[in-house]
Design a protein around this motif. Sequence first.
Motif, PDB file in Angstrom:
ATOM      1  N   TYR A   1     137.182  32.662  35.857  1.00  0.00           N
ATOM      2  CA  TYR A   1     138.078  32.318  36.598  1.00  0.00           C
ATOM      3  C   TYR A   1     137.747  30.826  37.279  1.00  0.00           C
ATOM      4  CZ  TYR A   1     141.066  32.102  40.706  1.00  0.00           C
ATOM      5  OH  TYR A   1     142.081  31.796  41.929  1.00  0.00           O
ATOM      6  N   SER A   2     138.689  30.000  37.222  1.00  0.00           N
ATOM      7  CA  SER A   2     138.618  28.722  38.079  1.00  0.00           C
ATOM      8  C   SER A   2     139.626  28.751  39.205  1.00  0.00           C
ATOM      9  CB  SER A   2     138.711  27.486  37.077  1.00  0.00           C
ATOM     10  OG  SER A   2     137.843  27.466  35.963  1.00  0.00           O
ATOM     11  N   ASP A   3     138.893  28.705  40.128  1.00  0.00           N
ATOM     12  CA  ASP A   3     139.852  28.585  41.336  1.00  0.00           C
ATOM     13  C   ASP A   3     140.373  27.139  41.847  1.00  0.00           C
ATOM     14  OD1 ASP A   3     140.527  30.207  43.884  1.00  0.00           O
ATOM     15  OD2 ASP A   3     139.491  28.695  44.995  1.00  0.00           O
ATOM     16  N   GLU A   4     141.259  27.179  42.471  1.00  0.00           N
ATOM     17  CA  GLU A   4     141.710  26.003  43.205  1.00  0.00           C
ATOM     18  C   GLU A   4     140.869  24.951  43.599  1.00  0.00           C
ATOM     19  OE1 GLU A   4     144.666  27.145  45.799  1.00  0.00           O
ATOM     20  OE2 GLU A   4     146.128  27.672  44.447  1.00  0.00           O
ATOM     21  N   SER A   5     139.899  25.653  44.088  1.00  0.00           N
ATOM     22  CA  SER A   5     138.655  24.826  44.847  1.00  0.00           C
ATOM     23  C   SER A   5     137.920  24.070  43.933  1.00  0.00           C
ATOM     24  CB  SER A   5     137.942  25.654  46.022  1.00  0.00           C
ATOM     25  OG  SER A   5     137.455  26.473  45.080  1.00  0.00           O
ATOM     26  N   PHE A   6     138.116  24.532  42.596  1.00  0.00           N
ATOM     27  CA  PHE A   6     137.077  23.812  41.608  1.00  0.00           C
ATOM     28  C   PHE A   6     136.937  22.568  41.443  1.00  0.00           C
ATOM     29  CE2 PHE A   6     136.069  23.116  37.057  1.00  0.00           C
ATOM     30  CZ  PHE A   6     135.173  23.783  37.081  1.00  0.00           C
ATOM     31  N   LEU A   7     136.008  21.953  41.521  1.00  0.00           N
ATOM     32  CA  LEU A   7     135.485  20.364  41.742  1.00  0.00           C
ATOM     33  C   LEU A   7     136.125  19.658  43.085  1.00  0.00           C
ATOM     34  CD1 LEU A   7     136.070  19.112  37.951  1.00  0.00           C
ATOM     35  CD2 LEU A   7     134.048  19.587  39.391  1.00  0.00           C
ATOM     36  N   GLU A   8     136.138  20.500  44.033  1.00  0.00           N
ATOM     37  CA  GLU A   8     136.685  20.098  45.209  1.00  0.00           C
ATOM     38  C   GLU A   8     135.515  19.290  45.928  1.00  0.00           C
ATOM     39  OE1 GLU A   8     137.709  22.976  48.383  1.00  0.00           O
ATOM     40  OE2 GLU A   8     139.498  22.694  48.310  1.00  0.00           O
ATOM     41  N   ALA A   9     134.486  19.520  45.716  1.00  0.00           N
ATOM     42  CA  ALA A   9     133.327  18.707  46.572  1.00  0.00           C
ATOM     43  C   ALA A   9     133.004  17.618  45.595  1.00  0.00           C
ATOM     44  CB  ALA A   9     132.221  19.600  46.708  1.00  0.00           C
ATOM     45  N   MET A  10     133.577  17.144  44.651  1.00  0.00           N
ATOM     46  CA  MET A  10     133.284  16.264  43.686  1.00  0.00           C
ATOM     47  C   MET A  10     133.806  14.789  44.626  1.00  0.00           C
ATOM     48  SD  MET A  10     134.260  15.258  39.819  1.00  0.00           S
ATOM     49  CE  MET A  10     135.928  14.661  40.071  1.00  0.00           C
ATOM     50  N   VAL A  11     133.022  13.835  44.655  1.00  0.00           N
ATOM     51  CA  VAL A  11     133.119  12.580  45.270  1.00  0.00           C
ATOM     52  C   VAL A  11     133.038  11.360  44.085  1.00  0.00           C
ATOM     53  CG1 VAL A  11     132.601  10.812  46.941  1.00  0.00           C
ATOM     54  CG2 VAL A  11     132.156  13.355  47.175  1.00  0.00           C
ATOM     55  N   MET A  12     134.290  10.673  43.908  1.00  0.00           N
ATOM     56  CA  MET A  12     134.111   9.606  43.068  1.00  0.00           C
ATOM     57  C   MET A  12     133.974   7.925  43.568  1.00  0.00           C
ATOM     58  SD  MET A  12     136.729  10.236  39.852  1.00  0.00           S
ATOM     59  CE  MET A  12     138.134  10.499  40.643  1.00  0.00           C
ATOM     60  N   ASN A  13     133.164   7.416  43.076  1.00  0.00           N
ATOM     61  CA  ASN A  13     132.694   6.103  43.433  1.00  0.00           C
ATOM     62  C   ASN A  13     132.282   5.795  44.849  1.00  0.00           C
ATOM     63  OD1 ASN A  13     133.396   5.543  40.792  1.00  0.00           O
ATOM     64  ND2 ASN A  13     135.228   4.492  41.173  1.00  0.00           N
ATOM     65  N   ALA A  14     131.667   6.710  45.210  1.00  0.00           N
ATOM     66  CA  ALA A  14     131.331   6.691  46.608  1.00  0.00           C
ATOM     67  C   ALA A  14     130.365   5.700  47.169  1.00  0.00           C
ATOM     68  CB  ALA A  14     130.524   8.130  47.369  1.00  0.00           C
ATOM     69  N   ASN A  15     129.722   5.556  46.271  1.00  0.00           N
ATOM     70  CA  ASN A  15     128.472   4.261  46.483  1.00  0.00           C
ATOM     71  C   ASN A  15     129.004   2.867  45.941  1.00  0.00           C
ATOM     72  OD1 ASN A  15     127.132   6.456  47.694  1.00  0.00           O
ATOM     73  ND2 ASN A  15     126.333   6.856  45.629  1.00  0.00           N
ATOM     74  N   VAL A  16     130.200   2.608  45.655  1.00  0.00           N
ATOM     75  CA  VAL A  16     130.333   1.541  44.963  1.00  0.00           C
ATOM     76  C   VAL A  16     130.590   0.464  45.774  1.00  0.00           C
ATOM     77  CG1 VAL A  16     132.113   0.209  43.457  1.00  0.00           C
ATOM     78  CG2 VAL A  16     131.716   2.454  42.860  1.00  0.00           C
ATOM     79  N   VAL A  17     129.936  -0.884  45.545  1.00  0.00           N
ATOM     80  CA  VAL A  17     130.007  -1.731  46.451  1.00  0.00           C
ATOM     81  C   VAL A  17     131.050  -2.649  46.035  1.00  0.00           C
ATOM     82  CG1 VAL A  17     128.535  -3.792  47.484  1.00  0.00           C
ATOM     83  CG2 VAL A  17     127.510  -1.704  46.591  1.00  0.00           C
TER      84      VAL A  17
END
Lengths: 302, 449
Positions: free
Chosen positions: A31-47
């Motif tokens: 089962y994959s919940d709606e919260s799946f990959l919720e904690a993923m952050v994209m391009n957080a450290n991009v300057v």
Amino acid sequence: MMKGAADRISHRPKWKKVAYGGMQPGYNDNYSDESFLEAMVMNANVVKRDLFKVMQDSVSISQYLCIVALVISVWIHTLGSVIDETSLLKLDVGLLALGFSVLLLTTSQLSQQLLSRYLLNISFFISGLYILAPIYHTLTRSISSDSIYALTVSLLVVHLFLHDYSGSTIRPPGALNNPTLASNISLNASIVASVLVASRLPSRLHVFAIMFFSLQIFLFAPLIAFCIKKYSFRLHMWFSFALMIMTLSVVFQLHRMLFVLLLGLLVFVSVVCPYWLIRIQEYKFEINGPWDEAKLCFDITE
Amino acid sequence: MDERRRHRILMVSDFFYPNFGGVENHIYYLSQCLLKLGHKVVVMTHAYGKRSGVRYMTGGLKVYYVPWRPFIMQNTLPTFYLTLPIIRNIIVRERITVVHGHQAFSTLCHEALMHARTMGYKVVFTDHSLYGFADVGSIHMNKVLQFTLADVDQAICVSHTSKENTVLRSGILPEKVFVIPNAVDTAMFTPAPNRLSCDEIVIVVISRLVYRKGADLLVEVIPEVCRLFSNVRFIVGGDGPKRVRLEEMREKYSLQDRVDMLGAVPHAQVRSVLISGHIFLNSSLTEAFCIAILEAASCGLLTVSTRVGGVPEVLPDDMIVLAEPAPGDMVWAIRKAIFMLPSIDPHVMHLRMKSLYSWHDVAKRTEIVYDRALQSSEKNLLQRLPRYLKCGAWAGKLFCLVMIVNFLLVRLLELWQPVKSIEEVPDMPLVQHQEEEIEHDYDEAQKKS
């Protein structure tokens, strides 16, 4: 019918992101919940980069390219007997004095003791070089000049490719970081290139003068440039532009083709590459999440 | 049990006993419980030193130690095709139906799954660890994983965080990935018979002393905790490159009488070390699941751990104190744990663990995954190649080439050594099953007479 299904769904307990307690009732293990990959952050450290800033930073590279181009011009003139050994020695002494004065003016940490140690080291260095000059002179006699020049060119390419443009391999007083392996290889490549060129010269004094000149530049020019940059960025820019114009005029007199090549290279480094870097920034795709290895927030000093 | 539901499973990994770690443990316990469920399980790994050939373990678990030398970190040299003959032989001999590979950095596992797919067997893969996306090593490993998972029937991860990670790394559909955690042998990790007094609090650390396990955090945390609480003592079990730093710290703060360094602790003695303490401290910087926490909780210890990877999923909130991987926060968490300590009863904790985790449960859930894998449709090579092509502009074509060559090699091998010529191994009934059968026969006989 639809209502019944909805009821059943609403009745089952809420899915929890936990691993304990066996299979959760009402949910399969895949089962994959709606919260799946919720904690993923994209391009957080991009300057976010600014074109003008990148162009300014690329000046350091252009500057060093010019310095190497000047060294090569001096080599070519010496090999073609345009510059004789006495003027070369005068140039050496002038550069040494200039370098020292820049170091004195820009670095605040220089003490009497450090300065005397520097002078002692340099006198050792000069006498060592003078004693070794006869060996360099005959070092590659049995090898044809073509091979030597080809090798020199390739070594210089290696040198430029691996050079540490942001810092200085010879550490300025009070520096913390050790130089990297690549920058050390680069420095060694340049020294071998100087030895190879020196071994093609007619007299021992020539060899000494050219070795002294090349080593001074390769070892200490990055240090001087680094000190100037640290002292004042504006001065660094002026110095670089003056150096560029001087180099271009010297190379222009030397050879048209080389001039065009150098000009192209400088434009490529300081205009095309920064623009390119900004363009490819939009393809940047960085993923962070709870699976990343945690970074320690303190220094580990071994 | 009817024949259709009985699986014949080949577990493949470079990591198995006598080597020791989470993966080895997982394969062993899973196999044992699957055997008890009536399936046939065969384990395949590479040779460990002189241990080469076929061995039997408890419960009739058959282990093939393939004569293939490890070259780095217990991994075999990646050769792509050289392992094909022996893997094919084992699969045919044992009449395998499902091939189950473990651990993303086991080369043997990747090769076996590739060959099994080419030969048309169903494959399942379990991922036991987390990877980043930034450094060169991870990028390479993720590409390899993408290759293997492109055509795997079902995948298993040990925690939800690990599932997210695996899905991102390999682009596999989330529905294909099952989350089945590790478990702990609660019968082996029992609490101390007598409750320890709380006058002196002992904090136990058992981990390899390496960077990834957060040994540097320990160096910062231990002196601070010792300064704050005069009745706290530490026991540090484990060895590694960072041991020197810990010993330096101990000397610097003169904590020789309060920090015991045991060195490497054999797994058989882990329990006896654990039960001498009140609190278990885990300082890992990355962790997909962390079996060590389960072992400690099963021994009735309160756990303090860094909040990394899958650790927050492992235990209910009242059995663990989580902290950010920073010294200040860790010290605060240990302080909280020390205040919680009087209300913790190790035996209650142990009983709770017994209800939360069991390998039998893991085996039953894994069985469902095997059933699913067997239900998935048969695909021939041409239908499978597009899956590989999707893996990347260059990598996709390369993967296809690898698979086509593999297919040809399998056909060639078929000519050279037909399946019919390979002798099948007779199934040896389990010892305990034999006993049951004897009893059963005895009962029948009595009824008749």
